[in-house]
Design an enzyme around this catalytic site. Sequence first.
Site, short mmCIF file in Angstrom:
data_model
loop_
_atom_site.label_atom_id
_atom_site.label_comp_id
_atom_site.label_asym_id
_atom_site.label_seq_id
_atom_site.Cartn_x
_atom_site.Cartn_y
_atom_site.Cartn_z
N TYR A 1 -6.88 5.84 -6.26
CA TYR A 1 -6.69 5.85 -4.81
C TYR A 1 -8.03 5.75 -4.09
CZ TYR A 1 -5.20 7.38 -0.17
OH TYR A 1 -4.98 7.45 1.19
N SER B 1 -9.29 6.13 4.39
CA SER B 1 -9.23 7.55 4.04
C SER B 1 -10.64 8.08 3.86
CB SER B 1 -8.44 7.74 2.74
OG SER B 1 -8.58 9.06 2.24
N THR C 1 2.55 14.14 5.05
CA THR C 1 3.60 13.13 5.06
C THR C 1 4.41 13.24 3.78
OG1 THR C 1 2.30 11.42 3.93
CG2 THR C 1 2.04 11.57 6.33
#
Length: 265
Positions: free
Chosen positions: A146, A133, A181
């Site tokens: 994250y 990412s 998503t």
Amino acid sequence: MSGKMVLITGAGSGIGRALALEADRLGHRLILVGRREEGLRETASSLSRKARIVLADVTAPDGREAIRAAAGEEGLDILINNAGRLASGGIEGLKDADLAELVATNIAGPVALTRDLLPALEQRRGQVVNIGSVFGDIGFPYFALYSASKFALRGFSEALRRELAPRGISVTYIAPRATRTAATENFRALIGPMAMALDDPDAVARHAWRAISARKREQFPKSRERFFVALQRLRPQLIDRALAGMAKDPAVIAAARSAETGEKA
């Protein structure tokens, strides 16, 4: 580059499904891995050729053994470590169980699965693809865990590339920006206040496969985020000021609290 055997984890939805559909369009054969049979079968039903489905959890030894057995039977050219989890909100709201599950899925799972599949990859001078990412270069406030996991995956990719090069195995690190998503629901409250732009998973997959096919070392989105990644590496203090300012915005703080509790902002 066609007719390769490609194994994709997290293939039942989102970017994983999009990667599988694009791989099928390019003429590759597929092993679809995931924890939810329904999602995997939905992906498989959209392909032009039959795919092998492996119902397995990459964080569990028995799950990885099932994946290794499937790869051993079919052969393996490309491993795509795509399965992942996302957490958002302030660090004080992070629960131990969420921390352990995210680290297991985003870091330990890909590392262990890559280790287990090295013999199959080495036979074909294959390729490891890690789906990271932009957050693995730019640490965003309220995405601390994250971001940390994607920083780790990027470091793993870099070190592994150098380690496996003498064995003929290439490593590609793909760093998309936020993508539309089901996982988006985990941080929907933050999208507006943080002015996030979301990409379509099909576009992400097409862009990713260009890098995979060329066996590139890494790939970033064709957007302003690519510039920010370069700036982060050269002048991180500038990014510090911008994101620290964002972190104290009352609207962002309220959205982050909403993300922690699962409420709609």
